[in-house]
Design an enzyme around this catalytic site. Sequence first.
Site, PDB file in Angstrom:
ATOM      1  CG  HIS A   1      37.723  44.351  34.525  1.00  0.00           C
ATOM      2  ND1 HIS A   1      37.640  44.224  35.903  1.00  0.00           N
ATOM      3  CD2 HIS A   1      37.021  43.304  34.008  1.00  0.00           C
ATOM      4  CE1 HIS A   1      36.895  43.169  36.199  1.00  0.00           C
ATOM      5  NE2 HIS A   1      36.508  42.589  35.064  1.00  0.00           N
TER       6      HIS A   1
ATOM      7  CG  HIS B   1      35.016  41.789  27.030  1.00  0.00           C
ATOM      8  ND1 HIS B   1      36.345  41.631  26.705  1.00  0.00           N
ATOM      9  CD2 HIS B   1      34.916  41.441  28.346  1.00  0.00           C
ATOM     10  CE1 HIS B   1      37.010  41.210  27.761  1.00  0.00           C
ATOM     11  NE2 HIS B   1      36.164  41.084  28.777  1.00  0.00           N
ATOM     12  CG  ASP B   2      35.688  44.069  30.502  1.00  0.00           C
ATOM     13  OD1 ASP B   2      34.483  44.266  30.759  1.00  0.00           O
ATOM     14  OD2 ASP B   2      36.320  43.071  30.887  1.00  0.00           O
TER      15      ASP B   2
ATOM     16  CG  HIS C   1      40.422  41.113  31.100  1.00  0.00           C
ATOM     17  ND1 HIS C   1      40.304  39.780  31.421  1.00  0.00           N
ATOM     18  CD2 HIS C   1      39.146  41.557  30.853  1.00  0.00           C
ATOM     19  CE1 HIS C   1      39.030  39.419  31.382  1.00  0.00           C
ATOM     20  NE2 HIS C   1      38.312  40.478  31.042  1.00  0.00           N
TER      21      HIS C   1
END
Length: 933
Positions: free
Chosen positions: A664, A704-705, A668
Amino acid sequence: MAASRLDFGEVETFLDRHPELFEDYLMRKGKQEMVEKWLQRHSQGQGALGPRPSLAGTSSLAHSTCRGGSSVGGGTGPNGSAHSQPLPGGGDCGGVPLSPSWAGGSRGDGNLQRRASQKELRKSFARSKAIHVNRTYDEQVTSRAQEPLSSVRRRALLRKASSLPPTTAHILSALLESRVNLPRYPPTAIDYKCHLKKHNERQFFLELVKDISNDLDLTSLSYKILIFVCLMVDADRCSLFLVEGAAAGKKTLVSKFFDVHAGTPLLPCSSTENSNEVQVPWGKGIIGYVGEHGETVNIPDAYQDRRFNDEIDKLTGYKTKSLLCMPIRSSDGEIIGVAQAINKIPEGAPFTEDDEKVMQMYLPFCGIAISNAQLFAASRKEYERSRALLEVVNDLFEEQTDLEKIVKKIMHRAQTLLKCERCSVLLLEDIESPVVKFTKSFELMSPKCSADAENSFKESMEKSSYSDWLINNSIAELVASTGLPVNISDAYQDPRFDAEADQISGFHIRSVLCVPIWNSNHQIIGVAQVLNRLDGKPFDDADQRLFEAFVIFCGLGINNTIMYDQVKKSWAKQSVALDVLSYHATCSKAEVDKFKAANIPLVSELAIDDIHFDDFSLDVDAMITAALRMFMELGMVQKFKIDYETLCRWLLTVRKNYRMVLYHNWRHAFNVCQLMFAMLTTAGFQDILTEVEILAVIVGCLCHDLDHRGTNNAFQAKSGSALAQLYGTSATLEHHHFNHAVMILQSEGHNIFANLSSKEYSDLMQLLKQSILATDLTLYFERRTEFFELVSKGEYDWNIKNHRDIFRSMLMTACDLGAVTKPWEISRQVAELVTSEFFEQGDRERLELKLTPSAIFDRNRKDELPRLQLEWIDSICMPLYQALVKVNVKLKPMLDSVATNRSKWEELHQKRLLASTASSSPASVMVAKEDRN
């Protein structure tokens, strides 16, 4: 029906009973000329300082001298009015005036009083919590424009004073105002009583009983009893002593009205400092003897009785001759007072047995009336104390940010409650330390103290002698160490008191009440101390109980203020830390300049529009240029006027805020964004979604991460991490990712949305939050059933907002899981990275949390990866991509890749099963033994 006509006397009586109505009428209808005439007349009336002329017909008795040495008859009452005129021939009643002031009471039923209802007061109380700006006059009104400016100004000020919104404290005071009023019944006139005494003794006695039975005010009741006793036994003077201190076991006989003359027409003014009180020790003198033994004492010549004290006679010049003293008992027989009649009229005559009988008949009724009045006074006192405690709570809730302000409020309330000369609050330096040491002291002196005492107080505070005594106060240290209150009635007789420090400070301490201050955890955080009651008496048990209850609220308020100060300091530290971290978490100017000047390759050169893009083909810098190309290719830079330098800085900072975890990470995030770009351009979703929606999902993919720690939401909940405490256990990491994205956008030079309109910005932030939260698989499972049904039934409608929201959520999940749609070698490599990260989490669960991790996180079961991948594809991935293909057939290559990868995992799974079966068969066991040999 004809209206009844009122004469002026009736109107005047009504206004006397309802002064608030008169004031209201005057404020609305009164004229300036009326006020000026009133001021002129009263200023003239107060200009003469000489004595007023005596009234005609005043009896000689009214000019006699009382034992206090002051004239009774020829002056004015407390309100400045002349004494009333006695009845001619008033000697029949011992010179008693016609109608003393207490005889003019009226029946106050209160029916016409204007009062706000409890409901309206509560509404006003709530409204006062908010800040309002009110105009106190109507700018359009011009009816008074012709009046002089001074008059207009005066009217405006009057309106402003009466219409400004009240404070919270004032509204609370109105809400707590007692609605219980003392009943006031006008007693019959004295001349009528004199007439009854001569012609109808039975009715005369009943009138006296009725007058005292209706009075619940102890002061006026006591005065009535004195006058009536004088009237009954024809005494020249009378005194009434009430028992005090019975509960504490230290009885004293106290009288506020001593030697009241029978002709005194007005109720004397009571002193707030009880300077008119006469205290007689229990069992001392004739009064004390009667109180202790309960016997009647009738002395024809007081100077012949050894118990008589002639000091008062020497001071006043009044000679006491005959004396009748009798106890007053309550309904249960307890002695609650002593009545004393002095000098029978005519002068020199002794009190007779008939006088004793009359007093014995009348005093039991007096005892009942006094008991009722004392009970009512006690209930009123308890009500006022409860009201004061509620006002304390209001004060504490209104001020919880400044320690000094809240302590000053506490001390002011304590002085109001306990009526003391000084109040002190001392706070401990360290509540955990066994050594008692005070770090702060606060002191407040009552404004009712004398000027000399106040000057002495200021001098001692300037010299710091009293402050030093407070900090090193042995009594306060004792209370802080033991947690027990200390109540000292005579400081100089107590060995714990430091008399030397008291003498140095110049303030004479008589009594001390010191109690501990507790916080919500029942820890002592300081002590509160009050000194010297204003009335000179020691603090009693009721004072101590009230002070302890008061200090409970104060402890909570002080503790909350201290906690607020600690939170404020922590917030300041956090702000500094965030400032430092944001400096190091943002990219350098050199990096921004480098990418700002770089040539950005075309989409075809980067191959970022390919659904089967190689996730490992670009290095970290190339991923930045590819992201820039995606923004430009989608037209977002031009459409939303995104500053190019800001965009470069934002992308570099986003990359820097991804941690170096196995999966992550920034790569990614870029790969998820690349797949979203490919789906938008290849499948034609760019024509379906709005430009704001496209910007939201692209930014959402990149963010998003953000700041992912390599552990999932379940681990955050199990470990009770700071993130779980901050965001809760629902989508913990996703909320953190969104907030981190917002923090970057709000950093200086990073707001790529700066040129959006207000509505576009609001909509975009909402869509961005939805996009990031959609990557939580829990939310995916909640919404996918509805999505699958819409797709299978063909009921999907792009014009329905909820359908678009669900579709964007499914797109975000499809991109987040997109590695399963890549070619086998890429997909397997990503799966191994994910598994390695999961194994690290499982190791932490086993070592830190002492838990057995599930199969997907258990390193000891890594050979089960093919089976787990099959379950993953079948339960999560395959249904999603099948549904998306139904939405747009151009996505079928993704579904085909998923099927291909599944077959590869199936082969590995079958090989593992065969190997496991072979290793457990007898033949394989024999071969293994031969190999060992």
